[in-house]
Design a protein around this motif. Structure first.
Motif, PDB file in Angstrom:
ATOM      1  N   ASP A 323       0.835  -1.208   0.000  1.00  0.00           N
ATOM      2  CA  ASP A 323       0.000   0.000   0.000  1.00  0.00           C
ATOM      3  C   ASP A 323       0.870   1.257   0.000  1.00  0.00           C
ATOM      4  OD1 ASP A 323      -2.212  -1.595   0.036  1.00  0.00           O
ATOM      5  OD2 ASP A 323      -2.530  -1.443   2.211  1.00  0.00           O
ATOM      6  N   ALA A 326       2.455   1.680  -3.432  1.00  0.00           N
ATOM      7  CA  ALA A 326       1.467   2.093  -4.434  1.00  0.00           C
ATOM      8  C   ALA A 326       1.097   3.559  -4.259  1.00  0.00           C
ATOM      9  CB  ALA A 326       0.225   1.205  -4.325  1.00  0.00           C
ATOM     10  N   GLU A 327       0.939   4.001  -3.014  1.00  0.00           N
ATOM     11  CA  GLU A 327       0.610   5.400  -2.757  1.00  0.00           C
ATOM     12  C   GLU A 327       1.744   6.309  -3.211  1.00  0.00           C
ATOM     13  OE1 GLU A 327      -0.521   8.329   1.023  1.00  0.00           O
ATOM     14  OE2 GLU A 327      -0.361   6.158   1.278  1.00  0.00           O
ATOM     15  N   THR A 328       2.982   5.906  -2.935  1.00  0.00           N
ATOM     16  CA  THR A 328       4.134   6.698  -3.363  1.00  0.00           C
ATOM     17  C   THR A 328       4.182   6.811  -4.872  1.00  0.00           C
ATOM     18  OG1 THR A 328       5.392   6.008  -1.411  1.00  0.00           O
ATOM     19  CG2 THR A 328       6.646   6.887  -3.265  1.00  0.00           C
ATOM     20  N   ALA A 329       3.923   5.688  -5.569  1.00  0.00           N
ATOM     21  CA  ALA A 329       3.958   5.694  -7.031  1.00  0.00           C
ATOM     22  C   ALA A 329       2.865   6.585  -7.609  1.00  0.00           C
ATOM     23  CB  ALA A 329       3.822   4.268  -7.561  1.00  0.00           C
ATOM     24  N   SER A 330       1.659   6.561  -6.999  1.00  0.00           N
ATOM     25  CA  SER A 330       0.563   7.384  -7.525  1.00  0.00           C
ATOM     26  C   SER A 330       0.839   8.867  -7.318  1.00  0.00           C
ATOM     27  CB  SER A 330      -0.757   6.998  -6.845  1.00  0.00           C
ATOM     28  OG  SER A 330      -0.699   7.257  -5.448  1.00  0.00           O
ATOM     29  N   VAL A 331       1.447   9.219  -6.190  1.00  0.00           N
ATOM     30  CA  VAL A 331       1.800  10.618  -5.937  1.00  0.00           C
ATOM     31  C   VAL A 331       2.829  11.088  -6.951  1.00  0.00           C
ATOM     32  CG1 VAL A 331       2.920  12.170  -4.310  1.00  0.00           C
ATOM     33  CG2 VAL A 331       1.204  10.545  -3.497  1.00  0.00           C
ATOM     34  N   GLU A 332       3.801  10.251  -7.238  1.00  0.00           N
ATOM     35  CA  GLU A 332       4.846  10.628  -8.197  1.00  0.00           C
ATOM     36  C   GLU A 332       4.257  10.821  -9.586  1.00  0.00           C
ATOM     37  OE1 GLU A 332       8.063  11.367  -7.791  1.00  0.00           O
ATOM     38  OE2 GLU A 332       7.716  11.250  -5.627  1.00  0.00           O
ATOM     39  N   ARG A 333       3.302   9.985  -9.969  1.00  0.00           N
ATOM     40  CA  ARG A 333       2.696  10.105 -11.316  1.00  0.00           C
ATOM     41  C   ARG A 333       1.857  11.376 -11.431  1.00  0.00           C
ATOM     42  NH1 ARG A 333       1.965   4.352 -11.025  1.00  0.00           N
ATOM     43  NH2 ARG A 333      -0.140   4.681 -10.184  1.00  0.00           N
ATOM     44  N   SER A 334       1.243  11.802 -10.304  1.00  0.00           N
ATOM     45  CA  SER A 334       0.343  12.964 -10.350  1.00  0.00           C
ATOM     46  C   SER A 334       1.087  14.286 -10.311  1.00  0.00           C
ATOM     47  CB  SER A 334      -0.651  12.908  -9.193  1.00  0.00           C
ATOM     48  OG  SER A 334       0.030  12.995  -7.949  1.00  0.00           O
TER      49      SER A 334
END
Length: 337
Positions: A323, A326-334
């Motif tokens: 989790d 995944a949260e870190t990856a989504s923040v980086e993409r945004s």
């Protein structure tokens, strides 16, 4: 009978080999009369060797410690052992590299050719562990003071420097902490550093102190009765403390997984873990760490598919780690580029 010079060397070698020699036995070993033995002992004394007469029914001779170090005799095995120890002195973390190098040069100069060739064939390079800054060296005077307190079983007082001192000029200085009061039990070298294992009198618990942060105070305190170290083994105790446990030799968190890799690829990196081969491309790995998330992350370093065997806490740690990643990856993409 040997010539006088050769006989004196034989006598010196015998006196170094054991503490007390009955005069009759020593004379027999050298094949000389008691009168000649007494003369040879007097010659050694004139050369600066403190040979003391031992009184009693089996009176004889003893080589005592003097005010300075006289020339010594070593057999082949002793000479090679000393040379090897001196070559590896840099890895001890005791700050004695220069003295060891000079001692090795002195020893090598008087070695027979057969031994010199053996020593020269041993090429050792001491490499410090990679670190952001050089590892601090323990002062030899401090090590001697700590060792003396351990041997004498005397309470030790010392100042202990913090792990990360603050050098900022804007920082308000804090009150100087009182000196630590401990019962020193063991002085230990581990991984290029020196540590003092002691019972802290003020905290009423076992503590491990870095020797390079210790500044002893004098005089030492009263003598104490040694306590029983948890586990009765200093190596296991230290291992447990460095692993973050309460003194046991095991990690506080230990788990098992199946990795989709051959055992031969995992074993070189498993440290103190155990690897069991399950097939050409699968193995079971059991190891430990100081927390469940760190253990899960350690298994992920193998970069392969993982099947959790147990315990449940490890599976929960994997879920929490997933989790978070995944949260870190989504923040980086945004984030805008």
């Amino acid at each position: 009978m040997q010539k006088t010079s050769a006989r004196l060397l034989s006598l010196l070698s015998l006196l170094q080999a054991r503490r007390d020699w009955p005069g009759a036995v020593l004379a027999e070993r050298l094949d000389v009369s008691p009168r000649t033995l007494r003369r040879d002992v007097d010659r050694l004394r004139e050369l600066g060797y403190p040979v003391r007469a031992v009184m009693g029914p089996d009176g004889g001779y003893r080589l005592d410690a003097g005010t300075q170090l006289p020339p010594l005799l070593f057999d082949d095995e002793q000479a090679v052992a000393l040379a090897v120890a001196l070559r590896t002195a840099a890895a001890t973390g005791a700050g004695i590299e220069d003295g060891a190098a000079r001692a090795l040069a002195t020893l090598r100069q008087v070695m027979p050719a057969r031994l010199r060739h053996r020593i020269d064939a041993l090429q050792v390079t001491s490499v410090a562990r990679s670190a952001p800054r050089p590892e601090p060296q323990a002062d030899t005077g401090v090590l001697m003071a700590l060792s003396a307190a351990v041997q004498a079983r005397e309470v030790l007082r010392f100042d202990h420097a913090p792990a990360h001192p603050v050098d900022s000029p804007d920082t308000v200085p804090e009150a100087v902490p009182p000196p630590r009061r401990v019962e020193p039990h063991h002085l230990v070298a581990r991984g290029g550093r020196w540590y003092l294992v002691a019972w802290d009198l003020d905290r009423e618990d076992w503590r491990v102190f870095r020797a390079d942060r210790i500044t002893p105070r004098t005089p030492t305190g009263p003598r104490f009765t040694p306590r029983e170290l948890p586990g009765e083994d200093v190596a296991a105790f230290l291992t447990g403390r460095f692993r973050g446990s309460d003194g046991s030799a095991d990690w506080p968190c230990r788990g098992t997984v199946v990795l989709h890799l051959p055992a031969s690829a995992v074993s070189p990196h498993a440290a103190d873990g155990t690897v069991e081969e399950l097939g050409p491309d699968r193995c079971r790995l059991t190891t430990g760490s100081w927390s469940w998330p760190s253990l899960a992350a350690a298994f992920c370093l193998y970069d392969t598919d993982i099947e959790v065997v147990g315990p449940p806490a490890l599976k929960e740690a994997f879920a929490g780690l997933a989790d978070r990643c995944a949260e870190t990856a989504s923040v980086e993409r945004s984030r805008p580029r």
